[in-house]
Design a protein around this motif. Structure first.
Motif, PDB file in Angstrom:
ATOM      1  N   GLU A 228       0.846  -1.197   0.000  1.00  0.00           N
ATOM      2  CA  GLU A 228       0.000   0.000   0.000  1.00  0.00           C
ATOM      3  C   GLU A 228       0.884   1.251   0.000  1.00  0.00           C
ATOM      4  OE1 GLU A 228      -3.638   0.701   0.217  1.00  0.00           O
ATOM      5  OE2 GLU A 228      -3.329  -1.156  -0.916  1.00  0.00           O
ATOM      6  N   LEU A 229       0.742   2.068  -1.021  1.00  0.00           N
ATOM      7  CA  LEU A 229       1.527   3.288  -1.135  1.00  0.00           C
ATOM      8  C   LEU A 229       0.837   4.417  -0.371  1.00  0.00           C
ATOM      9  CD1 LEU A 229       3.905   4.851  -2.454  1.00  0.00           C
ATOM     10  CD2 LEU A 229       2.330   5.381  -4.340  1.00  0.00           C
ATOM     11  N   VAL A 230       1.589   5.088   0.495  1.00  0.00           N
ATOM     12  CA  VAL A 230       1.055   6.226   1.247  1.00  0.00           C
ATOM     13  C   VAL A 230       1.002   7.429   0.309  1.00  0.00           C
ATOM     14  CG1 VAL A 230       1.373   7.748   3.233  1.00  0.00           C
ATOM     15  CG2 VAL A 230       1.984   5.322   3.405  1.00  0.00           C
ATOM     16  N   VAL A 231      -0.214   7.879  -0.005  1.00  0.00           N
ATOM     17  CA  VAL A 231      -0.378   8.985  -0.958  1.00  0.00           C
ATOM     18  C   VAL A 231      -0.638  10.320  -0.264  1.00  0.00           C
ATOM     19  CG1 VAL A 231      -1.196   7.455  -2.776  1.00  0.00           C
ATOM     20  CG2 VAL A 231      -2.851   8.481  -1.206  1.00  0.00           C
ATOM     21  N   ARG A 232      -1.023  10.276   1.010  1.00  0.00           N
ATOM     22  CA  ARG A 232      -1.243  11.531   1.724  1.00  0.00           C
ATOM     23  C   ARG A 232      -1.019  11.331   3.213  1.00  0.00           C
ATOM     24  NH1 ARG A 232      -6.150  12.921   0.165  1.00  0.00           N
ATOM     25  NH2 ARG A 232      -7.342  12.740   2.102  1.00  0.00           N
ATOM     26  N   LYS A 233      -0.413  12.334   3.829  1.00  0.00           N
ATOM     27  CA  LYS A 233      -0.190  12.341   5.269  1.00  0.00           C
ATOM     28  C   LYS A 233      -0.388  13.768   5.751  1.00  0.00           C
ATOM     29  CE  LYS A 233       3.271  11.427   8.859  1.00  0.00           C
ATOM     30  NZ  LYS A 233       4.661  10.966   9.155  1.00  0.00           N
ATOM     31  N   GLN A 234      -1.376  13.951   6.625  1.00  0.00           N
ATOM     32  CA  GLN A 234      -1.660  15.305   7.083  1.00  0.00           C
ATOM     33  C   GLN A 234      -2.064  15.292   8.547  1.00  0.00           C
ATOM     34  OE1 GLN A 234      -4.921  16.188   4.329  1.00  0.00           O
ATOM     35  NE2 GLN A 234      -6.360  16.099   6.049  1.00  0.00           N
TER      36      GLN A 234
ATOM     37  N   ARG B 104      -3.682   3.925  -1.080  1.00  0.00           N
ATOM     38  CA  ARG B 104      -4.514   3.750  -2.274  1.00  0.00           C
ATOM     39  C   ARG B 104      -5.872   3.143  -1.952  1.00  0.00           C
ATOM     40  NH1 ARG B 104       0.037   1.380  -6.529  1.00  0.00           N
ATOM     41  NH2 ARG B 104       1.054   3.387  -6.983  1.00  0.00           N
ATOM     42  N   HIS B 105      -5.929   2.272  -0.945  1.00  0.00           N
ATOM     43  CA  HIS B 105      -7.182   1.564  -0.664  1.00  0.00           C
ATOM     44  C   HIS B 105      -7.682   1.757   0.766  1.00  0.00           C
ATOM     45  CE1 HIS B 105      -5.201  -0.818  -3.946  1.00  0.00           C
ATOM     46  NE2 HIS B 105      -6.407  -0.667  -4.476  1.00  0.00           N
ATOM     47  N   THR B 106      -6.921   2.423   1.624  1.00  0.00           N
ATOM     48  CA  THR B 106      -7.334   2.565   3.021  1.00  0.00           C
ATOM     49  C   THR B 106      -7.023   3.962   3.528  1.00  0.00           C
ATOM     50  OG1 THR B 106      -5.200   1.882   3.956  1.00  0.00           O
ATOM     51  CG2 THR B 106      -6.775   0.134   3.421  1.00  0.00           C
ATOM     52  N   GLN B 107      -7.518   4.233   4.734  1.00  0.00           N
ATOM     53  CA  GLN B 107      -7.093   5.413   5.474  1.00  0.00           C
ATOM     54  C   GLN B 107      -7.220   5.123   6.963  1.00  0.00           C
ATOM     55  OE1 GLN B 107      -9.503   8.830   4.607  1.00  0.00           O
ATOM     56  NE2 GLN B 107     -11.420   7.842   5.160  1.00  0.00           N
ATOM     57  N   PHE B 108      -6.348   5.714   7.750  1.00  0.00           N
ATOM     58  CA  PHE B 108      -6.336   5.485   9.191  1.00  0.00           C
ATOM     59  C   PHE B 108      -5.616   6.635   9.853  1.00  0.00           C
ATOM     60  CE2 PHE B 108      -2.800   3.321   7.177  1.00  0.00           C
ATOM     61  CZ  PHE B 108      -1.697   3.708   7.920  1.00  0.00           C
TER      62      PHE B 108
ATOM     63  N   THR C 217       2.355  -2.300   4.668  1.00  0.00           N
ATOM     64  CA  THR C 217       1.375  -3.390   4.670  1.00  0.00           C
ATOM     65  C   THR C 217       0.273  -3.051   5.673  1.00  0.00           C
ATOM     66  OG1 THR C 217       3.080  -5.019   4.128  1.00  0.00           O
ATOM     67  CG2 THR C 217       1.017  -5.853   5.043  1.00  0.00           C
ATOM     68  N   VAL C 218      -0.952  -3.234   5.243  1.00  0.00           N
ATOM     69  CA  VAL C 218      -2.109  -2.870   6.071  1.00  0.00           C
ATOM     70  C   VAL C 218      -3.006  -4.095   6.241  1.00  0.00           C
ATOM     71  CG1 VAL C 218      -4.162  -1.409   6.246  1.00  0.00           C
ATOM     72  CG2 VAL C 218      -2.043  -0.472   5.292  1.00  0.00           C
ATOM     73  N   TRP C 219      -3.502  -4.295   7.466  1.00  0.00           N
ATOM     74  CA  TRP C 219      -4.504  -5.326   7.737  1.00  0.00           C
ATOM     75  C   TRP C 219      -5.809  -4.619   8.124  1.00  0.00           C
ATOM     76  CZ3 TRP C 219       0.591  -5.932   8.821  1.00  0.00           C
ATOM     77  CH2 TRP C 219       1.211  -7.131   8.422  1.00  0.00           C
ATOM     78  N   GLN C 220      -6.870  -4.948   7.436  1.00  0.00           N
ATOM     79  CA  GLN C 220      -8.157  -4.326   7.734  1.00  0.00           C
ATOM     80  C   GLN C 220      -9.237  -5.392   7.868  1.00  0.00           C
ATOM     81  OE1 GLN C 220      -9.370  -3.259   3.093  1.00  0.00           O
ATOM     82  NE2 GLN C 220      -9.231  -1.639   4.588  1.00  0.00           N
ATOM     83  N   THR C 221     -10.329  -5.004   8.507  1.00  0.00           N
ATOM     84  CA  THR C 221     -11.428  -5.955   8.695  1.00  0.00           C
ATOM     85  C   THR C 221     -12.063  -6.260   7.344  1.00  0.00           C
ATOM     86  OG1 THR C 221     -12.958  -4.142   9.146  1.00  0.00           O
ATOM     87  CG2 THR C 221     -11.897  -5.171  11.044  1.00  0.00           C
TER      88      THR C 221
END
Length: 245
Positions: free
Chosen positions: A120-126, A146-150, A167-171
């Protein structure tokens, strides 16, 4: 049908003497008002009709029979209110059942194995907020891939960098991010304790309890209505938390 007993302020068991005395009192009062109140003449005519019926034994007997057969307006109002409550209760129980299904969906989402999203590529951090601790302030960072946010709260905000591949783990059902691993760490970590399965976990449990009470058959109508109102408020808060985190 006019209730002449109520008009005279007497019970249906009043004696002829009591009816006559009440008639005289009402007549004297209305005669004083007839010149000032245009409705007094109409009420005076009704009073004469009441006296002619109630002081005639045969007419009174027939009138009493008709009065007993006529539905009580207060009873009709109570029955109408009960029907409205039952309609509202059916709707409220349906709402409780729907929200109960939502709680079960949350539980299933929490219990099922997590879905792993590598690369998962980090496209935004604010920064979204700053902690209230003056001695050691830390911003809360919102990370968007690209597919998540947290969110990363406090001191762990620096662990994920912009344009980094993680790497991201989501429900599996609702996509709530539960774990994150960055290339510099050997072990994954929890991104934030503020999601619906973290610090706010008591909220869906409370919602589950309220909706279970409001869905159980045989409850009073007021219970269905009150629990539905409380459950909707809890569900709105849970939805906001779910969307925000």
């Amino acid at each position: 049908m006019q209730n002449y007993y109520r008009f005279l302020g007497l019970p249906p068991t009043a004696s002829p003497t009591e009816i006559g005395a009440a008639y005289q009192r009402q007549r004297a009062r209305l005669l004083r008002l007839v010149r000032r109140d245009r409705h007094a003449q109409t009420r005076l005519e009704e009073l004469e009709t009441a006296q002619q019926i109630l002081l005639n034994p045969r007419r009174r007997l027939a009138y009493d029979q008709l009065l007993r057969e006529e539905p009580d307006p207060q009873q009709l109002a109570r029955e109408a209110q009960e029907r409205r409550l039952l309609r509202y209760a059916r709707v409220a129980r349906s709402i409780n059942l729907a929200l109960l299904a939502g709680c079960l969906l949350l539980f299933l989402d929490w219990a099922l194995p997590l879905r792993q999203l590598p690369g998962e590529l980090v496209v935004r951090k604010q920064a979204t907020a700053v902690s209230a601790y003056r001695n050691d302030p830390h911003p809360t960072m919102r990370i968007v891939t690209r597919h998540t946010q947290f969110e990363l709260v406090g001191a762990i905000g620096h662990r994920v960098q912009l344009r980094e591949v993680i790497t991201v783990w989501q429900t599996p059902l609702l996509g709530v991010v539960r774990r994150v691993q960055v290339p510099t760490d050997a072990e994954p970590f929890q991104p934030s304790g503020g999601n619906i399965y973290g610090n706010f976990a008591p909220l869906p449990l409370l919602l589950l309890l309220v909706t279970a009470i409001g869905s159980w058959p045989g409850r009073p109508a007021e219970t269905y209505i009150n629990t539905a109102a409380a459950a909707v408020l809890l569900a709105v808060v849970a939805l906001v938390i779910l969307l925000w985190y």
